[in-house]
Write an enzyme that holds these catalytic residues in place. Structure first.
Site, PDB file in Angstrom:
ATOM      1  N   ASP A  78      -0.682  -9.539  -7.392  1.00 18.49           N
ATOM      2  CA  ASP A  78       0.085  -9.069  -6.239  1.00 18.49           C
ATOM      3  C   ASP A  78       0.994 -10.202  -5.779  1.00 18.49           C
ATOM      4  O   ASP A  78       0.652 -11.384  -5.929  1.00 18.49           O
ATOM      5  CB  ASP A  78      -0.849  -8.650  -5.104  1.00 18.49           C
ATOM      6  CG  ASP A  78      -1.594  -7.356  -5.408  1.00 18.49           C
ATOM      7  OD1 ASP A  78      -0.995  -6.471  -6.049  1.00 18.49           O
ATOM      8  OD2 ASP A  78      -2.754  -7.233  -5.001  1.00 18.49           O
ATOM      9  N   ASP A  93       2.339  -0.907  -6.982  1.00 15.63           N
ATOM     10  CA  ASP A  93       1.861  -0.305  -5.738  1.00 15.63           C
ATOM     11  C   ASP A  93       2.965   0.489  -5.043  1.00 15.63           C
ATOM     12  O   ASP A  93       2.700   1.535  -4.456  1.00 15.63           O
ATOM     13  CB  ASP A  93       1.320  -1.381  -4.800  1.00 15.63           C
ATOM     14  CG  ASP A  93       0.125  -2.118  -5.369  1.00 15.63           C
ATOM     15  OD1 ASP A  93      -0.606  -1.529  -6.192  1.00 15.63           O
ATOM     16  OD2 ASP A  93      -0.066  -3.289  -4.996  1.00 15.63           O
TER      17      ASP A  93
END
Length: 174
Positions: A135, A153
């Site tokens: 991330d 995402d």
């Protein structure tokens, strides 16, 4: 039926796919590749930096964070079975979404499914390759740090929102 016309018919497995399924599959591949390229670039950029962070604005940083769980680190575990279990669950979800895509009759649903499939496949690939999901994008303000996320995402959230909107809209119209 002549042999020429039977040769022009689509194979049985291809006839199972809905009208917009090819479009959804193309979106899934594009979403997966966009996620893969962004992660490869950002991992190369940030790996080995201490701290692995680039302050873009006072409320947005690009950081390298490894998520061994699911959203917000939920189910994060260092147990030997955790990553194989999450990989299995992720693979099942991708297969279920592919089956849904195969039966989709709406272009918008196919595109949305393609977004979710591409994003889920991107995060699944990270989990297989690294044992965790990379991330990068961190929004924060006044000492509060919210969600750290990646391109996959974004695809999942946008595609999921469109699917919810379409489903709610279809039920409302009936």
């Amino acid at each position: 039926m002549s042999s020429a016309s039977s040769m022009l018919q689509r194979p049985e497995w291809l006839r199972l796919w809905g009208r917009g399924s090819a479009l959804g599959a193309a979106v899934a591949v594009a979403a997966f590749l966009a996620d893969l390229l962004s992660k490869n670039y950002l991992i190369d950029l940030l790996y080995g930096r201490f701290p692995p962070k680039i302050a873009v604005t006072p409320f947005f940083d690009i950081v390298l964070s490894w998520n061994r769980g699911i959203s917000y680190g939920i189910l994060s575990s260092n147990q030997w079975f955790a990553q194989p279990a999450l990989i299995g669950i992720g693979a099942i979800i991708v297969v279920v979404l592919l089956v849904w895509l195969a039966h989709a009759r709406s272009a918008i649903v196919s595109i949305a499914l393609g977004m979710v499939i591409g994003g889920a496949a991107g995060n699944l690939w990270d989990r297989i390759r690294f044992g965790a999901v990379a991330d990068f994008f961190s929004f924060h303000a006044w000492g509060f740090y919210w969600y750290i996320f990646n391109v996959a995402d974004v695809w999942i959230v946008v595609g999921g929102a469109v699917l919810i909107w379409q489903t709610a809209g279809l039920k409302h119209r009936r």
